[in-house]
Motif scaffolding. Structure first.
Motif, PDB file in Angstrom:
ATOM      1  N   ARG A  35       6.959  -9.096  10.241  1.00 33.72           N
ATOM      2  CA  ARG A  35       7.724  -7.938   9.856  1.00 33.72           C
ATOM      3  C   ARG A  35       8.821  -8.138   8.767  1.00 33.72           C
ATOM      4  N   ARG A  36       9.692  -9.149   9.247  1.00 28.38           N
ATOM      5  CA  ARG A  36      10.522  -9.275   8.367  1.00 28.38           C
ATOM      6  C   ARG A  36      10.374  -9.837   6.684  1.00 28.38           C
ATOM      7  N   ALA A  37       9.007 -10.577   6.694  1.00 33.02           N
ATOM      8  CA  ALA A  37       8.731 -10.959   5.503  1.00 33.02           C
ATOM      9  C   ALA A  37       8.176  -9.672   4.493  1.00 33.02           C
ATOM     10  N   LEU A  38       7.658  -8.807   5.285  1.00 31.06           N
ATOM     11  CA  LEU A  38       7.029  -7.790   4.696  1.00 31.06           C
ATOM     12  C   LEU A  38       7.976  -6.788   4.258  1.00 31.06           C
ATOM     13  N   LEU A  39       9.059  -6.552   5.014  1.00 29.59           N
ATOM     14  CA  LEU A  39      10.181  -5.847   4.584  1.00 29.59           C
ATOM     15  C   LEU A  39      11.257  -6.206   3.552  1.00 29.59           C
ATOM     16  N   ASP A  40      11.132  -7.820   3.526  1.00 33.92           N
ATOM     17  CA  ASP A  40      11.797  -8.386   2.633  1.00 33.92           C
ATOM     18  C   ASP A  40      11.030  -8.201   1.282  1.00 33.92           C
ATOM     19  N   ALA A  41       9.700  -8.035   1.222  1.00 34.72           N
ATOM     20  CA  ALA A  41       8.907  -7.933   0.167  1.00 34.72           C
ATOM     21  C   ALA A  41       8.838  -6.582  -0.624  1.00 34.72           C
ATOM     22  N   ASP A  42       9.675  -5.652   0.258  1.00 36.84           N
ATOM     23  CA  ASP A  42       9.534  -4.145  -0.168  1.00 36.84           C
ATOM     24  C   ASP A  42       8.294  -3.486  -0.014  1.00 36.84           C
ATOM     25  N   MET A 104      -9.325   8.010 -17.831  1.00 44.42           N
ATOM     26  CA  MET A 104      -8.064   8.507 -18.073  1.00 44.42           C
ATOM     27  C   MET A 104      -6.885   7.504 -17.614  1.00 44.42           C
ATOM     28  N   LEU A 105      -5.676   7.361 -18.105  1.00 43.29           N
ATOM     29  CA  LEU A 105      -4.637   6.602 -17.595  1.00 43.29           C
ATOM     30  C   LEU A 105      -3.551   7.400 -17.334  1.00 43.29           C
ATOM     31  N   ALA A 106      -3.008   7.358 -16.261  1.00 43.84           N
ATOM     32  CA  ALA A 106      -1.689   8.070 -15.951  1.00 43.84           C
ATOM     33  C   ALA A 106      -0.832   7.526 -15.335  1.00 43.84           C
ATOM     34  N   GLY A 107       0.537   7.743 -15.273  1.00 40.06           N
ATOM     35  CA  GLY A 107       1.593   6.976 -14.726  1.00 40.06           C
ATOM     36  C   GLY A 107       3.046   7.111 -15.385  1.00 40.06           C
ATOM     37  N   LEU A 108       4.053   6.811 -14.948  1.00 41.25           N
ATOM     38  CA  LEU A 108       5.258   7.013 -15.513  1.00 41.25           C
ATOM     39  C   LEU A 108       5.584   6.227 -16.840  1.00 41.25           C
ATOM     40  N   GLN A 109       6.381   6.721 -17.606  1.00 39.22           N
ATOM     41  CA  GLN A 109       6.855   5.955 -18.726  1.00 39.22           C
ATOM     42  C   GLN A 109       7.442   4.704 -18.593  1.00 39.22           C
ATOM     43  N   GLY A 110       6.938   3.484 -19.009  1.00 43.15           N
ATOM     44  CA  GLY A 110       7.557   2.185 -18.760  1.00 43.15           C
ATOM     45  C   GLY A 110       6.619   1.608 -17.937  1.00 43.15           C
ATOM     46  N   ILE A 227       8.557  -1.990  -8.982  1.00 41.92           N
ATOM     47  CA  ILE A 227       9.571  -0.937  -8.688  1.00 41.92           C
ATOM     48  C   ILE A 227       9.424  -0.825  -7.178  1.00 41.92           C
ATOM     49  N   GLY A 228       8.857  -1.631  -6.401  1.00 44.84           N
ATOM     50  CA  GLY A 228       9.182  -1.695  -5.041  1.00 44.84           C
ATOM     51  C   GLY A 228       9.025  -0.493  -4.040  1.00 44.84           C
ATOM     52  N   GLN A 229       9.831   0.085  -3.242  1.00 45.82           N
ATOM     53  CA  GLN A 229       9.729   1.348  -2.469  1.00 45.82           C
ATOM     54  C   GLN A 229       9.280   2.196  -2.852  1.00 45.82           C
ATOM     55  N   ASP A 230      10.122   2.669  -4.408  1.00 44.88           N
ATOM     56  CA  ASP A 230       9.597   3.964  -4.982  1.00 44.88           C
ATOM     57  C   ASP A 230       8.182   3.963  -5.453  1.00 44.88           C
ATOM     58  N   ALA A 231       7.316   3.089  -5.364  1.00 44.27           N
ATOM     59  CA  ALA A 231       5.794   3.104  -5.629  1.00 44.27           C
ATOM     60  C   ALA A 231       4.986   3.936  -4.717  1.00 44.27           C
ATOM     61  N   VAL A 232       5.633   4.218  -3.591  1.00 45.98           N
ATOM     62  CA  VAL A 232       5.006   4.940  -2.629  1.00 45.98           C
ATOM     63  C   VAL A 232       5.120   6.408  -2.991  1.00 45.98           C
ATOM     64  N   LYS A 233       6.395   6.894  -3.227  1.00 42.96           N
ATOM     65  CA  LYS A 233       6.763   8.187  -3.490  1.00 42.96           C
ATOM     66  C   LYS A 233       5.981   8.401  -4.938  1.00 42.96           C
ATOM     67  N   THR A 234       6.249   7.727  -6.036  1.00 41.49           N
ATOM     68  CA  THR A 234       5.540   8.094  -7.190  1.00 41.49           C
ATOM     69  C   THR A 234       4.087   7.907  -7.265  1.00 41.49           C
ATOM     70  N   ALA A 235       3.296   7.159  -6.521  1.00 36.18           N
ATOM     71  CA  ALA A 235       1.893   7.315  -6.169  1.00 36.18           C
ATOM     72  C   ALA A 235       1.758   8.872  -5.443  1.00 36.18           C
ATOM     73  N   GLU A 236       2.236   9.058  -4.519  1.00 36.30           N
ATOM     74  CA  GLU A 236       2.006  10.283  -3.761  1.00 36.30           C
ATOM     75  C   GLU A 236       1.822  11.681  -4.613  1.00 36.30           C
ATOM     76  N   SER A 256       9.226  -9.885  -8.865  1.00 37.83           N
ATOM     77  CA  SER A 256       9.814  -8.940  -7.797  1.00 37.83           C
ATOM     78  C   SER A 256       8.847  -9.407  -6.497  1.00 37.83           C
ATOM     79  N   ARG A 257       9.258  -8.763  -5.351  1.00 37.52           N
ATOM     80  CA  ARG A 257       8.600  -8.995  -4.174  1.00 37.52           C
ATOM     81  C   ARG A 257       7.280  -8.582  -4.035  1.00 37.52           C
ATOM     82  N   GLY A 258       6.746  -7.549  -4.739  1.00 35.08           N
ATOM     83  CA  GLY A 258       5.440  -7.274  -4.584  1.00 35.08           C
ATOM     84  C   GLY A 258       4.963  -6.150  -3.548  1.00 35.08           C
ATOM     85  N   GLY A 259       5.908  -5.444  -3.144  1.00 40.26           N
ATOM     86  CA  GLY A 259       5.843  -4.424  -2.025  1.00 40.26           C
ATOM     87  C   GLY A 259       4.726  -3.252  -2.635  1.00 40.26           C
ATOM     88  N   ALA A 260       4.695  -3.162  -3.790  1.00 41.95           N
ATOM     89  CA  ALA A 260       3.888  -1.919  -4.393  1.00 41.95           C
ATOM     90  C   ALA A 260       2.647  -2.328  -3.999  1.00 41.95           C
TER      91      ALA A 260
END
Length: 535
Positions: A35-42, A104-110, A227-236, A256-260
């Motif tokens: 659990r700690r390892a996963l949370l540290d990985a975002d 078709m490709l979609a996503g945020l700028q950058g 981008i870490g934790q923001d990945a979930v909000k953006t994906a939704e 980065s830690r690869g949580g996305a």
């Protein structure tokens, strides 16, 4: 990408080794560390809770308590669950029954959509398709120009009727591109759309309008894996606004830690289909959940390594080398150059070596490995005359000094190379089939390159093995049955019934003196690296 997570999980599982039975406390301690390892990985908290909950339930069941090795059974459970949250099965592109197929490709700028469009086109070309890129991002400054440059690098046609920079109608461009693709016989259309620095109504509306206009077969959501934790909000948000069919992870080679990667598939229910792993056009690969789970748990990714070798090694040259070896001819430096060429085409040595099982213990050596070492070795060989490459035995001191000067290196480096080459030559004489994976050291470890002798497959490792055999009196085994077997083998050799063993191109599998390499009897998946081997 997953180095930190991989190290943490590997260290956690070490505590379970050798235990004949796992108590509830052992399981809880392991789950806590995971659990700690996963949370540290975002990784997103809901994903962590669900993931560790399933592992705990299975770890406390009869599945583990009745196992002969409960520690290994827990590792297997974690591997299974990792495959699950990464999407389960490999999801491949869905192609239209009547071309062109529209992606078709979609996503945020950058997020890397434009670069990824070129990589996808390059990959599709290697699969036998004729892709066309469409410049439908008309807002971002120089987006059209960037796509044209990327398309040129990928060797793909770019449809860009508008200059961009705020000029033009992206929906109209996307719609017209379908007729252009049909007229020019392109079977795949890749539409690069605009992004924003953040999610807004205008962005979603434009993406939705383009989707409605072209009715794509695939809508790929490109997300920055860093981008870490923001990945979930953006994906939704994109799932609700555009309803994508698959996910592409860009910048997976980042630090980065690869949580996305571990969150998106689980939260959205959409599969990860591709991953971008570097700057080159070739640094793009199909995403396989099972292989990625193996990489995270330091089990390697031999299948991807095999696929890359099959793509980059010339079958005719491999067959030619095989016939040469079977005819009893020596493997020479011309053959070595051919193998080196295939090795370089496979890309970064660090990435290839990182796919080998158990490489986390050599992480420091791997980080210190100089990618230019391959070029230096090639320079030494190319500084030789044709006669010297064909017959390396004529390389005396003055010739080696001339070669070192021509290659811009030292005589010591030339001597090291020739020592490695002599070892490879001996192995090539003993293998019954040639053309294996080049550059691999003893036991499939690090490459047998100059300056890397202390690693598996390097000179220092071989010296230890050689020294270990000195304990045998007269070189004979202490086992009577083994002694009889050795005596029979010696007699067969005298009678001409056997041949000396052959190794792979440079470094080879370390067979020892008592084993014969048989590529037809390798574990499933590994044999495909050798002619005649099972895949």
């Amino acid at each position: 990408m997953f180095n930190s997570l991989s190290d943490r999980l590997t260290a956690t599982f070490k505590n379970l080794r050798g235990k004949g039975r796992l108590s509830e406390a052992d399981v809880d301690a392991t789950i806590r560390e995971i659990r700690r390892a996963l949370l540290d990985a975002d990784v997103a908290l809901p994903v962590v809770r669900a993931f560790t909950g399933r592992i705990r339930e299975r770890a406390l069941s009869e599945e583990v308590s009745g196992a002969l090795n409960p520690g290994q059974q827990v590792v297997k459970i974690v591997n299974d669950e990792l495959v699950g949250i990464l999407g389960g099965q490999t999801r491949r592109l869905t192609f239209a029954k009547r071309p062109p197929t529209v992606i078709m490709l979609a996503g945020l700028q950058g997020a890397g959509k434009t670069t990824l469009a070129g990589k996808l086109a390059h990959w599709l070309k290697s699969e036998g398709h004729r892709p066309m890129l469409v410049a439908a991002d008309l807002q971002r400054p120089n987006a059209v120009n960037q796509l044209q440059i990327v398309g040129e690098r990928a060797g793909a046609f770019v449809y860009a009727p508008e200059p961009g920079n705020g000029v033009g109608n992206p929906v109209q461009v996307a719609t017209e591109s379908l007729e252009v693709a049909k007229s020019k016989l392109h079977d795949v259309v890749i539409v690069d759309t605009a992004g924003r620095l953040g999610i807004d109504e205008e962005l979603m509306q434009q993406a939705a309008d383009i989707r409605t206009a072209v009715n794509p077969d695939e809508v790929l959501f490109v997300i920055d894996a860093m981008i870490g934790q923001d990945a979930v909000k953006t994906a939704e948000a994109f799932l609700e606004g555009v309803d994508f069919t698959g996910v592409v992870l860009s910048k997976l080679d980042g630090d980065s830690r690869g949580g996305a990667a571990l969150s998106v598939a689980e939260v959205t229910g959409k599969p990860i289909m591709f991953a971008s792993t570097g700057e080159s056009m070739k640094d793009f690969e199909q995403f396989h959940p099972d292989r990625m789970a193996d990489r995270i748990l330091d089990m390697g990714d031999i299948l991807t390594l095999i696929e890359q070798a099959e793509k980059n090694f010339d079958e005719k040259e491999t067959a030619k080398l095989q016939k040469k070896v079977e005819a009893g001819e020596d493997f020479d430096l011309n053959d070595f150059l051919t193998q080196m060429s295939g090795l370089k085409k496979m890309g970064s040595m660090k990435k290839m070596l990182g796919m080998m099982p158990g490489m986390s213990q050599y992480k420091d050596q791997l980080e210190n490995f100089d990618e230019r070492e391959v070029d230096r070795v090639e320079a030494i060989v190319r500084s030789m005359t044709p006669a010297e490459r064909t017959n390396p035995k004529i390389l005396n001191g003055s010739r080696r000094a001339r070669i070192a000067k021509g290659a811009g290196t030292t005589v010591t480096a030339v001597n090291q190379l020739m020592e490695r080459f002599t070892q490879a030559q001996k192995m090539m004489r003993g293998m019954t089939r040639g053309g294996g994976m080049p550059g691999m050291g003893g036991g499939g470890g690090m490459p047998a390159m100059p300056g890397m002798g202390g690693m598996p497959g390097g000179g220092a490792n071989r010296k230890k093995k050689a020294g270990a055999k000195k304990g045998r009196k007269g070189g004979k085994s202490g086992n009577p049955a083994k002694r009889a077997q050795e005596a029979q083998a010696l007699q067969d050799k005298k009678d001409g019934k056997t041949k000396d063993p052959v190794g792979s191109a440079f470094g080879g599998v370390d067979l020892g003196k008592d084993e014969e390499f048989d590529p037809t009897n390798l574990p499933k998946g590994f044999g495909g690296m050798f002619p005649g081997g099972k895949k």
